[in-house]
Design an enzyme around this catalytic site. Sequence first.
Site, mmCIF file in Angstrom:
data_model
loop_
_atom_site.group_PDB
_atom_site.id
_atom_site.type_symbol
_atom_site.label_atom_id
_atom_site.label_comp_id
_atom_site.label_asym_id
_atom_site.label_seq_id
_atom_site.Cartn_x
_atom_site.Cartn_y
_atom_site.Cartn_z
ATOM 1 N N HIS A 173 33.381 10.550 -11.502
ATOM 2 C CA HIS A 173 33.656 11.848 -12.131
ATOM 3 C C HIS A 173 33.598 11.634 -13.637
ATOM 4 C CE1 HIS A 173 36.398 15.114 -13.468
ATOM 5 N NE2 HIS A 173 36.161 15.706 -12.315
ATOM 6 N N ASP A 233 40.107 5.071 -9.676
ATOM 7 C CA ASP A 233 40.349 6.505 -9.792
ATOM 8 C C ASP A 233 40.608 7.020 -8.380
ATOM 9 O OD1 ASP A 233 40.076 9.226 -9.703
ATOM 10 O OD2 ASP A 233 38.270 9.320 -10.933
ATOM 11 N N GLN A 274 40.662 11.645 -5.590
ATOM 12 C CA GLN A 274 40.242 12.284 -4.328
ATOM 13 C C GLN A 274 40.706 11.520 -3.099
ATOM 14 O OE1 GLN A 274 39.055 15.187 -4.081
ATOM 15 N NE2 GLN A 274 38.407 15.601 -6.180
ATOM 16 N N LYS A 323 46.001 17.570 -6.663
ATOM 17 C CA LYS A 323 45.012 17.416 -5.589
ATOM 18 C C LYS A 323 45.660 16.903 -4.310
ATOM 19 C CE LYS A 323 41.279 16.351 -8.837
ATOM 20 N NZ LYS A 323 40.427 17.544 -8.857
ATOM 21 N N CYS A 336 31.414 18.008 -12.322
ATOM 22 C CA CYS A 336 31.839 16.948 -13.261
ATOM 23 C C CYS A 336 31.259 15.600 -12.851
ATOM 24 C CB CYS A 336 33.357 16.863 -13.369
ATOM 25 S SG CYS A 336 34.087 18.327 -14.080
#
Length: 406
Positions: A122, A199, A202, A225, A363
Amino acid sequence: MLDLQAIRADFPALAQSVHGRPLVYLDSAATSQKPRAVIEAVARFYQEDNANVHRGVHELAERATLALEGAREKVRGFVNAAPAAEIVFLRGTTEAVNLIAHSFGRARVGPGDEVLVTALEHHSNLVPWQLLCAERGATLRVCGIDERGDLRLDELDRLLGPRTRLLAVSHVSNALGTVSPIKAIVERAHARGVPVLVDGAQAVAHLAVDVRELGCDFYAFSGHKMYGPMGIGVLYGRAALLEEMAPWQSGGEMVSEVSFERATWQPPPRRFEAGTPDVAGAVGLGAAIDWLDRLDRKSVLAHERALLARGRAALEKIAGLRLLPGGRESSAVLSFALDKLHPHDVGTVLDLEGVAVRTGHLCAQPLLRLLGLSSTVRASLAAYNTEADLDALVNALHQARATLGG
Ligand code: PLP
């Protein structure tokens, strides 16, 4: 077995109509809806405990501080960190990556060094590294993907060199849904002495994350999220690394001793939490963790995987629809293009049918460009989605084709 009706009943926002149609929310990768327990925990904090933290001696200040530190302890358990001091509260994944770039990155990356990212990132796990490399005279290297949407681990091995100072990699791709084998990647990087930032924006809503099992040095994610509030996020960092890091932002609460000339720092995590934190957000995040913990997470994962497989199969049957690859192991994301129709137009027709999806470059512009696209339609899943939601998506796509031609 999951009680889907009970899960859905926890989410007031799902029980509404848009454009006269029942809402079908398939945009949870952008932000998930919030269960009532989270909304109420935030409201309760403001109604009953609101005070600033770490600085008052009165009852409410005490309660607010306990609430913040209680939430930190919940997050610690959620990702299985060892001490709660390894949990830094920030605004979200974006701020966590920026903190690492500005503090750890500036200290470790110099002229001629390299930072390694992947094609799946991202923008928020890419642009901070571009800026750091430009500032330090370093080079950004990018590990590519194969035709299935998986990282090329052979390429990763080649790119992990003597000048690599950090590997920054997503656990789950927001554009494709690819789940990367983080434990194996960390082992490869550590074998060459390269620290790893993951990261997890998600990942955390779907996969059980154990930072000690993964072995990573840093793990970043956003509350919003994973059924929590917006504006609160987390950086997990290994204690030894956080200890050596200088603050990025400074001001109140992160200092230990201040004179007009200089200041000394609090130990982590407070060194990285300058100013008044989002206490209500942290409380809400704690409530989101409690909510998730009350579910059987294995069943949620199985449910989401079954939906994903069903969704892929249904979309593959639509003539002219190009479904993007999702890797060998995939999570909660269906990205596609429909004929030559512009994704924004498709998204607009879907919206009129009550179906909320994300459209655009997600993104992840460089990744989409690599796949020959400038934008895409993304339907993304959460625990509350149903087979009926996928049927509604497919019907709305037929509607889009009928309306827009193609
Ligand atoms: N990383 C990934 C993989 C994401 O999907 C997102 C948000 O979409 C981010 C980072 C940025 O998260 P936030 O906007 O909450 O900081």
